[in-house]
Design a protein around this motif. Sequence first.
Motif, PDB file in Angstrom:
ATOM      1  N   TRP A  90       0.876  -1.013   0.274  1.00 53.87           N
ATOM      2  CA  TRP A  90       0.133  -0.403  -0.165  1.00 53.87           C
ATOM      3  C   TRP A  90       1.002   1.289   0.177  1.00 53.87           C
ATOM      4  O   TRP A  90       0.557   2.198  -0.172  1.00 53.87           O
ATOM      5  N   ARG A  91       1.730   0.920   0.922  1.00 53.57           N
ATOM      6  CA  ARG A  91       2.894   2.707   0.842  1.00 53.57           C
ATOM      7  C   ARG A  91       3.519   2.331  -0.401  1.00 53.57           C
ATOM      8  O   ARG A  91       3.662   4.141  -0.773  1.00 53.57           O
ATOM      9  N   ASP A  94       1.330   4.568  -2.927  1.00 53.79           N
ATOM     10  CA  ASP A  94       1.819   6.128  -2.576  1.00 53.79           C
ATOM     11  C   ASP A  94       2.688   6.848  -3.657  1.00 53.79           C
ATOM     12  O   ASP A  94       1.930   7.938  -3.642  1.00 53.79           O
ATOM     13  N   GLY A 115      -1.932  14.485  -4.141  1.00 56.25           N
ATOM     14  CA  GLY A 115      -3.631  13.099  -4.712  1.00 56.25           C
ATOM     15  C   GLY A 115      -3.021  13.840  -6.226  1.00 56.25           C
ATOM     16  O   GLY A 115      -3.855  13.886  -6.737  1.00 56.25           O
ATOM     17  N   ARG A 140      -7.302   7.967  -2.065  1.00 55.08           N
ATOM     18  CA  ARG A 140      -6.942   6.958  -1.496  1.00 55.08           C
ATOM     19  C   ARG A 140      -7.858   6.683   0.043  1.00 55.08           C
ATOM     20  O   ARG A 140      -7.971   7.315   0.831  1.00 55.08           O
ATOM     21  N   ASP A 142      -7.752   5.132   3.175  1.00 49.30           N
ATOM     22  CA  ASP A 142      -6.063   3.970   3.854  1.00 49.30           C
ATOM     23  C   ASP A 142      -7.139   3.055   5.041  1.00 49.30           C
ATOM     24  O   ASP A 142      -6.307   2.102   5.406  1.00 49.30           O
TER      25      ASP A 142
END
Length: 197
Positions: A90-91, A94, A115, A140, A142
């Motif tokens: 997930w990171r 990003d 973003g 996103r 999270d």
Amino acid sequence: ACDICCRKASMPMMPAPVPATIGPAGSHPPAQDSESSDIGGQRRVISRAAQEPAAAAETDLSDIDWAAVEEQGVELEQAFDVNHPQDEVWRFFDDLDRVAHCMPGARLTSAPENGRAGGEVAIKLGPIKSAFSGQVEIQRDDQAYRAEVHSAGRDSISASQARAIIVYQVHAKDVETSHVTVSVKFMLAGALAQFGR
């Protein structure tokens, strides 16, 4: 090839060796001073100091008819496993700069901010080569490990326009393995759309 992105192609691919870190094989974090990429056979180098974050706000993506993309766009779906924990994958997603480096022909043209970022994608349709320049915006979630990306661009040569909605989600398959699902809906308008038919 990228451990995450190389599996997003619509055609079946042979499994690639899983590197120790997520990202393009043999790569390192992008340099802080500049970045470079190959587009149309030409090497381009962009100074980060010359990149203005404000450029990402040149196009208001909220004015675009995204409902038409949802209803009429061509959809591609893909799913793959990654031998990395859910939080780590997930990171990775990003970091728009690192993700762009995993996609052949794609690059950022402005630094990501809130973003949003400017970008360019080079494509080839038969003998025709085009480079769509535009904007990308990501939202996103999270908590759900889910994101929705809206992007729109224009090819300066053919004046063709492209719009795309990308939705991806990272699922925890087990402690050390993640399952990623990706859905892409896109539309072309203009000369290239007619050629594609």
